[in-house]
Design a protein around this motif. Structure first.
Motif, PDB file in Angstrom:
ATOM      1  N   GLU A  22       0.825  -1.207   0.000  1.00 54.98           N
ATOM      2  CA  GLU A  22       0.000   0.000   0.000  1.00 54.98           C
ATOM      3  C   GLU A  22       0.858   1.256   0.000  1.00 54.98           C
ATOM      4  O   GLU A  22       0.577   2.213  -0.731  1.00 54.98           O
ATOM      5  CB  GLU A  22      -0.920  -0.007   1.209  1.00 54.98           C
ATOM      6  N   ALA A  23       1.911   1.232   0.815  1.00 61.68           N
ATOM      7  CA  ALA A  23       2.790   2.401   0.876  1.00 61.68           C
ATOM      8  C   ALA A  23       3.541   2.596  -0.436  1.00 61.68           C
ATOM      9  O   ALA A  23       3.705   3.724  -0.917  1.00 61.68           O
ATOM     10  CB  ALA A  23       3.776   2.246   2.035  1.00 61.68           C
ATOM     11  N   ARG A  24       3.999   1.503  -1.044  1.00 60.16           N
ATOM     12  CA  ARG A  24       4.691   1.603  -2.334  1.00 60.16           C
ATOM     13  C   ARG A  24       3.772   2.200  -3.379  1.00 60.16           C
ATOM     14  O   ARG A  24       4.166   3.067  -4.159  1.00 60.16           O
ATOM     15  CB  ARG A  24       5.197   0.232  -2.787  1.00 60.16           C
ATOM     16  N   GLU A  25       2.538   1.725  -3.422  1.00 57.20           N
ATOM     17  CA  GLU A  25       1.577   2.233  -4.389  1.00 57.20           C
ATOM     18  C   GLU A  25       1.343   3.724  -4.183  1.00 57.20           C
ATOM     19  O   GLU A  25       1.238   4.489  -5.152  1.00 57.20           O
ATOM     20  CB  GLU A  25       0.259   1.465  -4.260  1.00 57.20           C
ATOM     21  N   ALA A  26       1.294   4.159  -2.924  1.00 57.01           N
ATOM     22  CA  ALA A  26       1.090   5.578  -2.636  1.00 57.01           C
ATOM     23  C   ALA A  26       2.263   6.416  -3.141  1.00 57.01           C
ATOM     24  O   ALA A  26       2.066   7.500  -3.701  1.00 57.01           O
ATOM     25  CB  ALA A  26       0.897   5.779  -1.138  1.00 57.01           C
ATOM     26  N   VAL A  27       3.482   5.903  -2.973  1.00 61.49           N
ATOM     27  CA  VAL A  27       4.663   6.634  -3.445  1.00 61.49           C
ATOM     28  C   VAL A  27       4.634   6.776  -4.967  1.00 61.49           C
ATOM     29  O   VAL A  27       4.804   7.877  -5.509  1.00 61.49           O
ATOM     30  CB  VAL A  27       5.961   5.923  -2.998  1.00 61.49           C
ATOM     31  N   TYR A  28       4.409   5.672  -5.665  1.00 59.20           N
ATOM     32  CA  TYR A  28       4.399   5.724  -7.129  1.00 59.20           C
ATOM     33  C   TYR A  28       3.226   6.555  -7.651  1.00 59.20           C
ATOM     34  O   TYR A  28       3.358   7.276  -8.645  1.00 59.20           O
ATOM     35  CB  TYR A  28       4.364   4.312  -7.715  1.00 59.20           C
ATOM     36  N   HIS A  29       2.091   6.462  -6.985  1.00 53.18           N
ATOM     37  CA  HIS A  29       0.937   7.268  -7.394  1.00 53.18           C
ATOM     38  C   HIS A  29       1.251   8.753  -7.247  1.00 53.18           C
ATOM     39  O   HIS A  29       0.906   9.562  -8.132  1.00 53.18           O
ATOM     40  CB  HIS A  29      -0.286   6.898  -6.548  1.00 53.18           C
ATOM     41  N   THR A  30       1.897   9.119  -6.152  1.00 47.58           N
ATOM     42  CA  THR A  30       2.271  10.523  -5.941  1.00 47.58           C
ATOM     43  C   THR A  30       3.220  11.004  -7.031  1.00 47.58           C
ATOM     44  O   THR A  30       3.058  12.098  -7.586  1.00 47.58           O
ATOM     45  CB  THR A  30       2.934  10.687  -4.561  1.00 47.58           C
ATOM     46  N   ARG A  35       2.018  17.282 -10.911  1.00 48.23           N
ATOM     47  CA  ARG A  35       1.893  18.150 -12.084  1.00 48.23           C
ATOM     48  C   ARG A  35       2.479  19.531 -11.781  1.00 48.23           C
ATOM     49  O   ARG A  35       2.512  19.973 -10.628  1.00 48.23           O
ATOM     50  CB  ARG A  35       0.418  18.312 -12.486  1.00 48.23           C
ATOM     51  N   ASP A  36       2.906  20.208 -12.827  1.00 52.56           N
ATOM     52  CA  ASP A  36       3.324  21.596 -12.721  1.00 52.56           C
ATOM     53  C   ASP A  36       2.083  22.462 -12.909  1.00 52.56           C
ATOM     54  O   ASP A  36       1.440  22.408 -13.962  1.00 52.56           O
ATOM     55  CB  ASP A  36       4.373  21.906 -13.799  1.00 52.56           C
ATOM     56  N   VAL A  37       1.717  23.232 -11.895  1.00 52.55           N
ATOM     57  CA  VAL A  37       0.491  24.029 -11.931  1.00 52.55           C
ATOM     58  C   VAL A  37       0.835  25.453 -12.364  1.00 52.55           C
ATOM     59  O   VAL A  37       1.689  26.100 -11.755  1.00 52.55           O
ATOM     60  CB  VAL A  37      -0.195  24.042 -10.548  1.00 52.55           C
ATOM     61  N   ARG A  38       0.154  25.924 -13.395  1.00 49.39           N
ATOM     62  CA  ARG A  38       0.442  27.255 -13.918  1.00 49.39           C
ATOM     63  C   ARG A  38      -0.613  28.298 -13.564  1.00 49.39           C
ATOM     64  O   ARG A  38      -0.308  29.463 -13.406  1.00 49.39           O
ATOM     65  CB  ARG A  38       0.594  27.190 -15.446  1.00 49.39           C
ATOM     66  N   ASP A  39      -1.875  27.844 -13.452  1.00 45.39           N
ATOM     67  CA  ASP A  39      -2.935  28.843 -13.333  1.00 45.39           C
ATOM     68  C   ASP A  39      -4.070  28.434 -12.399  1.00 45.39           C
ATOM     69  O   ASP A  39      -4.876  29.268 -12.033  1.00 45.39           O
ATOM     70  CB  ASP A  39      -3.506  29.124 -14.732  1.00 45.39           C
ATOM     71  N   GLN A  40      -4.133  27.185 -11.995  1.00 45.09           N
ATOM     72  CA  GLN A  40      -5.333  26.673 -11.336  1.00 45.09           C
ATOM     73  C   GLN A  40      -5.319  26.827  -9.819  1.00 45.09           C
ATOM     74  O   GLN A  40      -5.980  26.077  -9.096  1.00 45.09           O
ATOM     75  CB  GLN A  40      -5.529  25.197 -11.699  1.00 45.09           C
ATOM     76  N   ASN A 155      11.529  16.907  -3.371  1.00 43.55           N
ATOM     77  CA  ASN A 155      10.897  16.428  -2.143  1.00 43.55           C
ATOM     78  C   ASN A 155       9.693  17.287  -1.777  1.00 43.55           C
ATOM     79  O   ASN A 155       8.618  16.784  -1.422  1.00 43.55           O
ATOM     80  CB  ASN A 155      11.901  16.450  -0.990  1.00 43.55           C
ATOM     81  N   LEU A 156       9.873  18.604  -1.843  1.00 46.11           N
ATOM     82  CA  LEU A 156       8.789  19.523  -1.507  1.00 46.11           C
ATOM     83  C   LEU A 156       7.605  19.317  -2.442  1.00 46.11           C
ATOM     84  O   LEU A 156       6.439  19.308  -2.024  1.00 46.11           O
ATOM     85  CB  LEU A 156       9.310  20.958  -1.565  1.00 46.11           C
ATOM     86  N   TRP A 157       7.907  19.136  -3.714  1.00 47.34           N
ATOM     87  CA  TRP A 157       6.871  18.981  -4.746  1.00 47.34           C
ATOM     88  C   TRP A 157       6.043  17.722  -4.510  1.00 47.34           C
ATOM     89  O   TRP A 157       4.814  17.734  -4.583  1.00 47.34           O
ATOM     90  CB  TRP A 157       7.539  18.916  -6.114  1.00 47.34           C
ATOM     91  N   LEU A 158       6.719  16.620  -4.192  1.00 43.83           N
ATOM     92  CA  LEU A 158       6.002  15.371  -3.962  1.00 43.83           C
ATOM     93  C   LEU A 158       5.187  15.435  -2.669  1.00 43.83           C
ATOM     94  O   LEU A 158       4.064  14.926  -2.606  1.00 43.83           O
ATOM     95  CB  LEU A 158       6.985  14.206  -3.928  1.00 43.83           C
ATOM     96  N   ARG A 161       2.074  17.323  -3.416  1.00 42.64           N
ATOM     97  CA  ARG A 161       1.076  16.505  -4.119  1.00 42.64           C
ATOM     98  C   ARG A 161       0.316  15.629  -3.129  1.00 42.64           C
ATOM     99  O   ARG A 161      -0.904  15.479  -3.221  1.00 42.64           O
ATOM    100  CB  ARG A 161       1.771  15.641  -5.183  1.00 42.64           C
ATOM    101  N   ALA A 162       1.035  15.052  -2.180  1.00 43.32           N
ATOM    102  CA  ALA A 162       0.385  14.198  -1.188  1.00 43.32           C
ATOM    103  C   ALA A 162      -0.590  14.984  -0.316  1.00 43.32           C
ATOM    104  O   ALA A 162      -1.567  14.429   0.188  1.00 43.32           O
ATOM    105  CB  ALA A 162       1.442  13.520  -0.313  1.00 43.32           C
ATOM    106  N   GLU A 163      -0.335  16.278  -0.147  1.00 44.81           N
ATOM    107  CA  GLU A 163      -1.176  17.132   0.696  1.00 44.81           C
ATOM    108  C   GLU A 163      -2.305  17.804  -0.086  1.00 44.81           C
ATOM    109  O   GLU A 163      -3.081  18.572   0.483  1.00 44.81           O
ATOM    110  CB  GLU A 163      -0.312  18.225   1.353  1.00 44.81           C
ATOM    111  N   GLY A 164      -2.393  17.536  -1.395  1.00 40.06           N
ATOM    112  CA  GLY A 164      -3.410  18.205  -2.203  1.00 40.06           C
ATOM    113  C   GLY A 164      -3.057  19.645  -2.518  1.00 40.06           C
ATOM    114  O   GLY A 164      -3.938  20.472  -2.768  1.00 40.06           O
ATOM    115  N   VAL A 165      -1.772  19.943  -2.524  1.00 35.57           N
ATOM    116  CA  VAL A 165      -1.277  21.294  -2.795  1.00 35.57           C
ATOM    117  C   VAL A 165      -0.568  21.295  -4.142  1.00 35.57           C
ATOM    118  O   VAL A 165       0.200  20.378  -4.454  1.00 35.57           O
ATOM    119  CB  VAL A 165      -0.311  21.746  -1.677  1.00 35.57           C
ATOM    120  N   GLY A 166      -0.833  22.306  -4.958  1.00 35.57           N
ATOM    121  CA  GLY A 166      -0.195  22.427  -6.259  1.00 35.57           C
ATOM    122  C   GLY A 166       1.095  23.232  -6.183  1.00 35.57           C
ATOM    123  O   GLY A 166       1.245  24.128  -5.345  1.00 35.57           O
TER     124      GLY A 166
END
Length: 233
Positions: A22-30, A35-40, A155-158, A161-166
Motif C-alpha cells: 500500500e505504501a509503495r503504491e502511494a509513493v508511485y501514485h504521488t 503536475r506543474d500548476v500554472r494557473d489553477q 521532495n517539496l513537490w512530492l 502533491r500528497a497534501e493536495g497542494v499544487g
C-alpha cells in the motif's frame, strides 16, 4: 550497538526492506500524478503547519557531503509577488519572441498566472559556501551542491502533491531581478521560484503534453546499456 565516527553518539541501523504494498503504491501514485500548476491555484491560504511539513520534507532531501545548501524564502506579501510577476512578465515577453509564429501563439496561450494567484511563493536557493571550500563528494563536480538543492525542490513537490497542494516552478525571469526583489546576496544561487497553493483539480497528463507543446518521450529510447548509445539486445 554501533557508534558513528567520533565514537560518542550511538546509532541503531534500521531495517531496509521494502515498504508495504500500500505504501509503495502511494509513493508511485504521488510521483506519477505530480503536475506543474500554472494557473489553477485557489486563493485559500495554506495553514502554517502544512507549510512546515512541506519544508521539513524538502529539508530531508539528500545532499552531497550532507552540506544541506538550501534556504527557503517564503513570499506572501502581495506587493512583493506583484513585483516578481512584473519581472516574470517582462522576461516572458522576451521568451515568446524566440519562437516561430505558430509556436509563439501556443506559447502565449499558456496561462502563467501562478505568481499572482497562488497565496504563497517559495524561493529555493543554494549556498555553495555552506560546508566550506572543500566538500565531501563535490571535489570533482562543483555542480553537486545545486543538484542537492534540486532534490529538496523535488521532495517539496512530492510532499505537496500528497497534501493536495499544487506547485508551479517559475523559471522565466532574469536572475538579477529576483535577486534585487528579495535582497539575495551575490554568492547565493537562485534555484527555483515555486508558486504554492491549493488546487481543486489537476490535469491527468502534463499540461504541455495535453496542449500539444511536447509529448513524453519513450523510456525505452532513453535507456542505454554499458555505454552511451548502446541499446543492447
Amino acid at each position: 550497538m554501533s557508534t558513528d565516527d567520533d565514537g560518542k553518539r550511538p546509532y541503531q541501523p534500521q531495517p531496509a526492506g521494502p515498504l508495504s504494498a500500500e505504501a509503495r503504491e502511494a509513493v508511485y501514485h504521488t510521483i506519477h500524478t505530480r503536475r506543474d500548476v500554472r494557473d489553477q491555484f485557489l486563493p485559500t491560504p495554506l495553514p502554517d503547519d502544512l507549510v512546515r511539513r512541506l519544508l521539513e520534507a524538502a529539508h530531508a532531501a539528500p545532499s552531497v557531503g550532507f552540506m544541506q545548501p538550501w534556504n527557503f524564502i517564503l513570499i506572501r506579501d502581495p506587493e512583493v509577488r506583484q513585483r516578481a510577476w512584473e519581472a516574470f512578465s517582462s522576461a516572458n515577453d522576451e521568451a515568446a519572441e524566440l519562437f516561430s509564429d505558430e509556436r509563439q501563439a501556443l506559447y502565449r496561450s499558456l496561462k502563467l498566472e501562478g505568481i499572482r494567484k497562488a497565496p504563497l511563493s517559495i524561493c529555493v536557493t543554494c549556498d555553495k559556501d555552506r560546508a566550506g571550500p572543500v566538500v565531501l563528494g563535490r571535489t570533482h563536480n562543483p555542480k553537486m551542491d545545486v543538484y542537492s538543492a534540486v532534490c529538496a525542490v523535488q521532495n517539496l513537490w512530492l510532499a505537496a502533491r500528497a497534501e493536495g497542494v499544487g506547485i508551479g516552478w517559475v523559471s522565466i525571469f532574469r536572475d538579477e531581478d529576483v535577486r534585487d526583489i528579495l535582497g539575495i546576496p551575490d554568492n547565493i544561487e537562485i534555484v527555483a521560484w515555486l508558486c504554492v497553493g491549493y488546487v481543486d483539480q489537476l490535469y491527468q497528463e502534463p499540461e504541455l503534453a495535453l496542449k500539444g507543446w511536447r509529448q513524453r518521450l519513450s523510456l525505452d529510447d532513453l535507456i542505454f546499456k554499458d555505454g552511451w548509445g548502446r541499446k543492447g539486445d
